[in-house]
Design a protein around this motif. Structure first.
Motif, PDB file in Angstrom:
ATOM      1  N   ILE A 167      -7.787  14.712   0.162  1.00  0.00           N
ATOM      2  CA  ILE A 167      -6.960  14.195   1.218  1.00  0.00           C
ATOM      3  C   ILE A 167      -6.166  13.038   0.745  1.00  0.00           C
ATOM      4  CG2 ILE A 167      -8.610  14.924   2.906  1.00  0.00           C
ATOM      5  CD1 ILE A 167      -9.638  12.050   3.000  1.00  0.00           C
ATOM      6  N   LEU A 168      -5.109  12.805   1.493  1.00  0.00           N
ATOM      7  CA  LEU A 168      -4.550  11.671   1.361  1.00  0.00           C
ATOM      8  C   LEU A 168      -5.198  10.397   1.498  1.00  0.00           C
ATOM      9  CD1 LEU A 168      -1.291  11.646   0.827  1.00  0.00           C
ATOM     10  CD2 LEU A 168      -1.119  10.650   3.207  1.00  0.00           C
ATOM     11  N   ALA A 169      -5.058   9.262   0.767  1.00  0.00           N
ATOM     12  CA  ALA A 169      -5.571   8.160   0.694  1.00  0.00           C
ATOM     13  C   ALA A 169      -4.784   7.450   1.952  1.00  0.00           C
ATOM     14  CB  ALA A 169      -5.537   7.243  -0.557  1.00  0.00           C
TER      15      ALA A 169
ATOM     16  N   LEU B 244      -8.169   9.442  14.911  1.00  0.00           N
ATOM     17  CA  LEU B 244      -7.273   9.872  14.075  1.00  0.00           C
ATOM     18  C   LEU B 244      -6.244   8.632  13.974  1.00  0.00           C
ATOM     19  CD1 LEU B 244      -6.386  13.444  15.056  1.00  0.00           C
ATOM     20  CD2 LEU B 244      -7.399  12.707  13.105  1.00  0.00           C
ATOM     21  N   VAL B 245      -6.052   8.167  12.703  1.00  0.00           N
ATOM     22  CA  VAL B 245      -5.469   6.766  12.366  1.00  0.00           C
ATOM     23  C   VAL B 245      -4.300   7.363  11.455  1.00  0.00           C
ATOM     24  CG1 VAL B 245      -7.461   5.671  12.863  1.00  0.00           C
ATOM     25  CG2 VAL B 245      -6.906   6.001  10.590  1.00  0.00           C
ATOM     26  N   SER B 246      -3.109   6.443  11.754  1.00  0.00           N
ATOM     27  CA  SER B 246      -2.075   6.709  10.901  1.00  0.00           C
ATOM     28  C   SER B 246      -0.929   5.335  11.174  1.00  0.00           C
ATOM     29  CB  SER B 246      -1.091   7.979  11.016  1.00  0.00           C
ATOM     30  OG  SER B 246      -0.900   8.126  12.526  1.00  0.00           O
TER      31      SER B 246
ATOM     32  N   SER C 126       6.542  18.926   1.487  1.00  0.00           N
ATOM     33  CA  SER C 126       6.082  20.234   1.996  1.00  0.00           C
ATOM     34  C   SER C 126       5.129  20.014   3.098  1.00  0.00           C
ATOM     35  CB  SER C 126       5.431  21.033   0.782  1.00  0.00           C
ATOM     36  OG  SER C 126       6.249  20.825  -0.472  1.00  0.00           O
ATOM     37  N   TYR C 127       5.616  19.618   4.428  1.00  0.00           N
ATOM     38  CA  TYR C 127       4.700  19.452   5.422  1.00  0.00           C
ATOM     39  C   TYR C 127       4.863  20.409   6.414  1.00  0.00           C
ATOM     40  CZ  TYR C 127       2.289  14.998   5.187  1.00  0.00           C
ATOM     41  OH  TYR C 127       1.468  14.148   4.789  1.00  0.00           O
ATOM     42  N   ALA C 128       5.424  21.895   5.849  1.00  0.00           N
ATOM     43  CA  ALA C 128       5.735  23.037   7.116  1.00  0.00           C
ATOM     44  C   ALA C 128       4.268  23.528   7.583  1.00  0.00           C
ATOM     45  CB  ALA C 128       6.483  24.167   6.190  1.00  0.00           C
TER      46      ALA C 128
ATOM     47  N   ALA D 110       0.902  -1.268  -0.109  1.00  0.00           N
ATOM     48  CA  ALA D 110       0.018  -0.028  -0.074  1.00  0.00           C
ATOM     49  C   ALA D 110       0.920   1.320  -0.018  1.00  0.00           C
ATOM     50  CB  ALA D 110      -1.087  -0.095   1.325  1.00  0.00           C
ATOM     51  N   HIS D 111       1.909   1.137   0.854  1.00  0.00           N
ATOM     52  CA  HIS D 111       2.902   2.404   0.838  1.00  0.00           C
ATOM     53  C   HIS D 111       3.555   2.509  -0.375  1.00  0.00           C
ATOM     54  CE1 HIS D 111       2.330   3.866   4.934  1.00  0.00           C
ATOM     55  NE2 HIS D 111       2.136   2.554   5.176  1.00  0.00           N
ATOM     56  N   LEU D 112       4.069   1.395  -1.117  1.00  0.00           N
ATOM     57  CA  LEU D 112       4.956   1.781  -2.211  1.00  0.00           C
ATOM     58  C   LEU D 112       3.828   2.209  -3.357  1.00  0.00           C
ATOM     59  CD1 LEU D 112       7.152  -1.309  -2.485  1.00  0.00           C
ATOM     60  CD2 LEU D 112       7.579   1.215  -1.806  1.00  0.00           C
TER      61      LEU D 112
ATOM     62  N   GLU E 114      -8.817  15.560   7.436  1.00  0.00           N
ATOM     63  CA  GLU E 114      -8.116  14.612   7.792  1.00  0.00           C
ATOM     64  C   GLU E 114      -7.360  15.581   8.704  1.00  0.00           C
ATOM     65  OE1 GLU E 114      -5.236  13.574   4.881  1.00  0.00           O
ATOM     66  OE2 GLU E 114      -5.389  15.582   4.025  1.00  0.00           O
ATOM     67  N   GLY E 115      -6.300  14.607   9.443  1.00  0.00           N
ATOM     68  CA  GLY E 115      -5.253  15.475  10.613  1.00  0.00           C
ATOM     69  C   GLY E 115      -4.117  15.810   9.806  1.00  0.00           C
ATOM     70  N   PRO E 116      -3.305  16.448  10.265  1.00  0.00           N
ATOM     71  CA  PRO E 116      -1.737  17.113   9.671  1.00  0.00           C
ATOM     72  C   PRO E 116      -1.103  15.682   9.149  1.00  0.00           C
ATOM     73  CG  PRO E 116      -2.193  18.425  11.398  1.00  0.00           C
ATOM     74  CD  PRO E 116      -3.175  17.212  11.543  1.00  0.00           C
ATOM     75  N   THR E 117      -1.058  14.604  10.072  1.00  0.00           N
ATOM     76  CA  THR E 117      -0.207  13.490   9.760  1.00  0.00           C
ATOM     77  C   THR E 117      -1.229  12.101  10.028  1.00  0.00           C
ATOM     78  OG1 THR E 117       0.408  13.126  12.073  1.00  0.00           O
ATOM     79  CG2 THR E 117       1.784  14.486  10.512  1.00  0.00           C
ATOM     80  N   SER E 118      -2.718  12.188   9.801  1.00  0.00           N
ATOM     81  CA  SER E 118      -3.391  11.234  10.028  1.00  0.00           C
ATOM     82  C   SER E 118      -4.814  11.189   9.438  1.00  0.00           C
ATOM     83  CB  SER E 118      -3.726  11.003  11.601  1.00  0.00           C
ATOM     84  OG  SER E 118      -4.204  12.264  11.879  1.00  0.00           O
ATOM     85  N   SER E 119      -5.544  10.166   8.902  1.00  0.00           N
ATOM     86  CA  SER E 119      -6.790   9.801   8.399  1.00  0.00           C
ATOM     87  C   SER E 119      -7.769   9.963   9.517  1.00  0.00           C
ATOM     88  CB  SER E 119      -6.993   8.857   7.690  1.00  0.00           C
ATOM     89  OG  SER E 119      -5.846   8.681   6.991  1.00  0.00           O
ATOM     90  N   LEU E 120      -8.999  10.424   9.473  1.00  0.00           N
ATOM     91  CA  LEU E 120     -10.163  10.624  10.227  1.00  0.00           C
ATOM     92  C   LEU E 120     -10.999   9.490   9.932  1.00  0.00           C
ATOM     93  CD1 LEU E 120     -12.018  12.595  12.084  1.00  0.00           C
ATOM     94  CD2 LEU E 120     -12.702  13.511   9.901  1.00  0.00           C
TER      95      LEU E 120
HETATM   96  N1  PLP Z   1      -3.196  12.162   5.947  1.00  0.00           N
HETATM   97  C1  PLP Z   1      -2.130  12.899   6.212  1.00  0.00           C
HETATM   98  C2  PLP Z   1      -1.901  14.014   5.875  1.00  0.00           C
HETATM   99  C3  PLP Z   1      -0.855  12.013   6.488  1.00  0.00           C
HETATM  100  O1  PLP Z   1       0.397  12.742   6.701  1.00  0.00           O
HETATM  101  C4  PLP Z   1      -0.953  10.693   7.027  1.00  0.00           C
HETATM  102  C5  PLP Z   1       0.221   9.997   7.216  1.00  0.00           C
HETATM  103  O2  PLP Z   1       1.194  10.562   7.484  1.00  0.00           O
HETATM  104  C6  PLP Z   1      -2.240   9.851   6.926  1.00  0.00           C
HETATM  105  C7  PLP Z   1      -3.404  10.812   6.367  1.00  0.00           C
HETATM  106  C8  PLP Z   1      -2.347   8.798   7.377  1.00  0.00           C
HETATM  107  O3  PLP Z   1      -1.684   7.902   6.548  1.00  0.00           O
HETATM  108  P1  PLP Z   1      -1.139   6.264   6.780  1.00  0.00           P
HETATM  109  O4  PLP Z   1      -2.280   5.790   7.410  1.00  0.00           O
HETATM  110  O5  PLP Z   1      -1.077   5.940   5.486  1.00  0.00           O
HETATM  111  O6  PLP Z   1      -0.120   6.575   7.502  1.00  0.00           O
END
Ligand code: PLP
Length: 292
Positions: free
Chosen positions: A220-222, A258-260, A167-169, A65-67, A197-203
């Motif tokens: 949003i990011l998948a 929030l999940v990551s 670009s996560y500033a 999934a990450h690749l 979503e969160g800045p580093t997580s999904s909702l």
């Molecule tokens: N949304 C954003 C903006 C993120 O930066 C992240 C992870 O860093 C996620 C969602 C969650 O992604 P993942 O579950 O693949 O870690």
């Protein structure tokens, strides 16, 4: 702290390189050794992409999934497609170098590099001592506007909102703003009133036996953790939905998370100062499923 850096000499995605040839493109460097020039576009402009994978007791989660998302981000930024077997071999080497027990994070990075040499690619592996108490204690969040309407991913793709760019500033600034407001984390909202979503997580939110996450076409990011959790939750009898989530729904939900990939599922205990219910039993099941 145990951490490793592995440099990759990138090869074209369709290269028929053998495992032996791929191994020759990978090189560990000391964690303190400089690996970028001052002219690297990743350093100068945040022009590049990354992925963060979680690992637990020698097993790394969601490599495919990450690749897949790394390749999707590369395409969005017009970067050369990563060679999947090269990155897979590199992840395996970093995993071999990390302690067999405990948690770790593996970070894949591709910058646009320099005109002369092209992209710079590396992986870091870091053993994590923290037990992530917030998986049970939860986080207080504030909603912060991202300044875009919900359809920005479709209307303005050059804003790259669905790509995992370096670009996560802005995301880090949002987290600092949350701290200033006495909270721990953020749920970004659109200017037309939707939770994103969160800045580093999904909702994720729970309404009865339905678990909802915002649909990814809304910029949003998948999330790989969210996708993984949806398979587990469906098997557990929940209905899982992708749709828009109005900001007001956050306060009406039976639970919010929030999940990551590294922190996993974290319950939200407060939204903008309003206490919201938590479902600690389901949170524990979700995290056990992710770690299993
Ligand atoms: N949304 C954003 C903006 C993120 O930066 C992240 C992870 O860093 C996620 C969602 C969650 O992604 P993942 O579950 O693949 O870690």
């Amino acid at each position: 702290m145990t951490s490793f850096v592995l440099l990759l000499d990138p090869i074209p995605a369709d290269s028929p390189a053998t495992a032996y040839e791929i191994a020759a493109t990978l090189r560990f460097v000391p964690a303190t050794e400089p690996i970028l020039t001052a002219f690297d576009a990743g350093a100068g402009r945040g022009d590049g992409i990354f992925e963060t994978l979680g690992a637990h007791d020698g097993r790394v989660r969601g490599v495919d999934a990450h690749l897949h998302r790394l390749a999707a981000s590369a395409e969005k930024l017009d970067l050369p497609a990563p060679h999947p077997e090269q990155w897979r071999a590199a992840i395996a080497q970093v995993m071999d170098a990390l302690p067999i027990q405990g948690q770790a994070s593996i970070r894949l990075t591709i910058t646009r590099g320099t005109e002369a040499h092209g992209p710079t690619c590396w992986i870091t592996g870091t053993a994590i001592a923290s037990e992530f108490p917030e998986r049970t204690t939860g986080v207080r969040v504030v909603t912060l506007s991202r300044g875009y309407t919900n359809d920005v991913g479709e209307s303005s793709p050059w804003l790259l909102v669905g790509a995992k760019t370096l670009s996560y500033a802005i995301n880090m600034a949002a987290l600092r703003e949350a701290k200033r407001r006495g909270a721990d984390d953020v749920i970004f909202t659109s200017t037309d009133g939707f939770a994103l979503e969160g800045p580093t997580s999904s909702l994720l939110i729970r309404r009865g036996t339905t678990i909802v996450t915002p649909a990814i076409q809304f910029g949003i990011l998948a999330g790989t953790t969210q996708a993984d959790l949806f398979s587990h939750l469906q098997a557990d009898g929940f209905t899982c939905e992708y749709r828009t989530i109005g900001v007001e729904e956050l306060r009406e939900a039976d639970a919010v998370w929030l999940v990551s990939s590294v922190r996993l599922a974290v319950p939200v205990t407060e939204v903008d100062g309003h206490t919201i219910p938590t479902d600690l039993a389901l949170t524990a099941r979700m995290n056990a499923a992710l770690l299993s």
